[in-house]
Design a protein around this motif. Structure first.
Motif, mmCIF file in Angstrom:
data_model
loop_
_atom_site.group_PDB
_atom_site.id
_atom_site.type_symbol
_atom_site.label_atom_id
_atom_site.label_comp_id
_atom_site.label_asym_id
_atom_site.label_seq_id
_atom_site.Cartn_x
_atom_site.Cartn_y
_atom_site.Cartn_z
ATOM 1 N N ARG A 1 0.842 -1.182 0.000
ATOM 2 C CA ARG A 1 0.000 0.000 0.000
ATOM 3 C C ARG A 1 0.886 1.243 0.000
ATOM 4 O O ARG A 1 2.011 1.223 0.494
ATOM 5 C CB ARG A 1 -0.938 0.021 1.212
ATOM 6 C CG ARG A 1 -0.267 -0.160 2.551
ATOM 7 C CD ARG A 1 -1.277 -0.361 3.653
ATOM 8 N NE ARG A 1 -0.639 -0.585 4.949
ATOM 9 C CZ ARG A 1 -1.287 -0.916 6.047
ATOM 10 N NH1 ARG A 1 -2.614 -1.048 6.017
ATOM 11 N NH2 ARG A 1 -0.644 -1.100 7.185
ATOM 12 N N ALA A 2 0.368 2.330 -0.585
ATOM 13 C CA ALA A 2 1.108 3.582 -0.689
ATOM 14 C C ALA A 2 0.137 4.696 -1.052
ATOM 15 O O ALA A 2 -0.987 4.442 -1.502
ATOM 16 C CB ALA A 2 2.207 3.475 -1.755
ATOM 17 N N LEU A 3 0.559 5.939 -0.861
ATOM 18 C CA LEU A 3 -0.268 7.073 -1.247
ATOM 19 C C LEU A 3 -0.258 7.255 -2.760
ATOM 20 O O LEU A 3 0.765 7.049 -3.418
ATOM 21 C CB LEU A 3 0.219 8.360 -0.577
ATOM 22 C CG LEU A 3 -0.599 8.752 0.673
ATOM 23 C CD1 LEU A 3 -0.221 7.870 1.848
ATOM 24 C CD2 LEU A 3 -0.440 10.217 1.000
ATOM 25 N N ALA A 4 -1.408 7.660 -3.288
ATOM 26 C CA ALA A 4 -1.621 7.960 -4.711
ATOM 27 C C ALA A 4 -1.679 6.726 -5.580
ATOM 28 O O ALA A 4 -1.894 6.835 -6.790
ATOM 29 C CB ALA A 4 -0.560 8.919 -5.253
ATOM 30 N N ALA A 5 -1.522 5.543 -5.017
ATOM 31 C CA ALA A 5 -1.556 4.320 -5.818
ATOM 32 C C ALA A 5 -2.975 3.910 -6.177
ATOM 33 O O ALA A 5 -3.185 3.187 -7.148
ATOM 34 C CB ALA A 5 -0.864 3.180 -5.076
ATOM 35 N N ALA A 6 -3.957 4.367 -5.403
ATOM 36 C CA ALA A 6 -5.354 3.996 -5.615
ATOM 37 C C ALA A 6 -6.233 5.123 -5.084
ATOM 38 O O ALA A 6 -5.800 5.916 -4.242
ATOM 39 C CB ALA A 6 -5.679 2.684 -4.907
ATOM 40 N N PRO A 7 -7.493 5.216 -5.566
ATOM 41 C CA PRO A 7 -8.364 6.289 -5.091
ATOM 42 C C PRO A 7 -8.771 6.142 -3.629
ATOM 43 O O PRO A 7 -9.108 7.124 -2.971
ATOM 44 C CB PRO A 7 -9.584 6.190 -6.009
ATOM 45 C CG PRO A 7 -9.563 4.788 -6.531
ATOM 46 C CD PRO A 7 -8.123 4.414 -6.637
ATOM 47 N N VAL A 8 -8.743 4.923 -3.102
ATOM 48 C CA VAL A 8 -9.059 4.676 -1.693
ATOM 49 C C VAL A 8 -7.755 4.468 -0.936
ATOM 50 O O VAL A 8 -6.939 3.631 -1.312
ATOM 51 C CB VAL A 8 -9.970 3.448 -1.529
ATOM 52 C CG1 VAL A 8 -10.204 3.144 -0.062
ATOM 53 C CG2 VAL A 8 -11.301 3.682 -2.233
ATOM 54 N N LEU A 9 -7.557 5.230 0.119
ATOM 55 C CA LEU A 9 -6.322 5.163 0.888
ATOM 56 C C LEU A 9 -6.405 4.056 1.928
ATOM 57 O O LEU A 9 -7.272 4.055 2.792
ATOM 58 C CB LEU A 9 -6.075 6.515 1.573
ATOM 59 C CG LEU A 9 -4.830 6.620 2.452
ATOM 60 C CD1 LEU A 9 -3.571 6.332 1.644
ATOM 61 C CD2 LEU A 9 -4.756 7.990 3.104
ATOM 62 N N ASP A 10 -5.478 3.120 1.855
ATOM 63 C CA ASP A 10 -5.394 1.996 2.788
ATOM 64 C C ASP A 10 -4.194 2.250 3.703
ATOM 65 O O ASP A 10 -3.053 2.302 3.220
ATOM 66 C CB ASP A 10 -5.218 0.700 2.007
ATOM 67 C CG ASP A 10 -5.350 -0.536 2.893
ATOM 68 O OD1 ASP A 10 -5.499 -0.367 4.110
ATOM 69 O OD2 ASP A 10 -5.297 -1.649 2.349
ATOM 70 N N ILE A 11 -4.424 2.415 4.992
ATOM 71 C CA ILE A 11 -3.353 2.840 5.894
ATOM 72 C C ILE A 11 -3.383 2.057 7.201
ATOM 73 O O ILE A 11 -4.406 1.498 7.587
ATOM 74 C CB ILE A 11 -3.453 4.352 6.227
ATOM 75 C CG1 ILE A 11 -4.873 4.709 6.653
ATOM 76 C CG2 ILE A 11 -3.008 5.194 5.069
ATOM 77 C CD1 ILE A 11 -5.062 6.150 6.989
ATOM 78 N N GLY A 12 -2.252 2.036 7.873
ATOM 79 C CA GLY A 12 -2.157 1.469 9.211
ATOM 80 C C GLY A 12 -2.095 2.575 10.241
ATOM 81 O O GLY A 12 -1.564 3.657 9.984
#
Length: 246
Positions: A148-159
């Motif tokens: 996962r990373a920023l800007a890689a997808a429209p939905v942000l997946d974060i810890g």
């Protein structure tokens, strides 16, 4: 709350959001957004989004309360992610630009770590150092792949994780993770050096805490994963409904 902040400001960000609240962040990525390296574009957008929301009395009240501040920042980062993604050529089969990001909200002696990618946050305490976030890189492959990373997808997946700070603690943000006892000792030595080097930001907590935490252990912080839906975040600001946590 008193923080002494120093380090590389070209690949990191430090921003005071309220009387008791600081935002610290480090980013590392690839590709460009709007003609800028994605790290520069990310920090510019993050700074602008924070400054814009700080005009709201509701946001200013929320950002100085621990859990509300973390929820507010999730919505901010969800919005930033959506804007960056919309300005890339990224799609499901190919990513032209993306960035690892580790952001820390420090509010009233609590540190909330919001993380995606291969950057990292550590807590240095009493001669020891421990990670504050998980590693999102699949190192067993020939070339590490980010999950996962920023800007890689429209939905942000974060810890998300959190830890209580005590006087003398240092939050250390790095552009990469460290491995093994030798690198941990080297990092501890660097914290006292006059020049820290690149892709490192250190914030030392200096104010007396109301409650003293126990020594660090395997369970000294708690973590979870959240998905910030950028469309909702843009529509309703920073309320908890903008974050779908599991």
């Amino acid at each position: 709350m008193t923080l002494a902040i120093r380090g590389d400001r070209t690949s990191s960000l430090s921003l005071q959001l309220g009387p008791h609240t600081w935002l610290l962040a480090v980013a590392r990525g690839f590709g460009q957004v709007g003609g800028l390296p994605i790290e520069s574009a990310l920090f510019a957008r993050l700074r602008a989004e924070c400054h814009g929301r700080m005009r709201s009395p509701l946001f200013r009240r929320a950002i100085d309360r621990p859990q509300a501040a973390a929820t507010a920042m999730l919505a901010v980062l969800g919005r930033v992610n959506g804007v960056l993604y919309a300005n890339t050529a990224n799609h499901d089969d190919y990513v032209t630009a993306a960035a690892s990001l580790t952001a820390v909200i420090i509010v009233q002696g609590l540190a909330y770590v919001i993380h995606a990618g291969a950057t990292a946050a550590y807590l240095a305490r009493a001669g020891t150092i421990a990670p504050l976030c998980d590693d999102d890189a699949m190192e067993e492959r020939p070339v590490p792949v980010l999950t996962r990373a920023l800007a890689a997808a429209p939905v942000l997946d974060i810890g998300i994780s959190n830890a209580r700070l005590i006087p003398g603690d240092a939050i250390v943000l790095l552009g990469r993770r460290i491995a093994g006892a030798s690198e941990r000792r080297t990092l501890l030595d660097r914290l006292e050096a006059s020049e820290l080097g690149e892709q490192i930001l250190v914030a030392r907590f200096e104010e007396d805490a109301a409650a003293i935490s126990p020594p660090m252990s395997a369970t000294f912080y708690t973590s979870k994963t959240a998905r910030a839906v950028t469309g909702i975040a843009a529509a309703i600001g920073f309320f908890a409904a903008a974050v779908l946590a599991h």
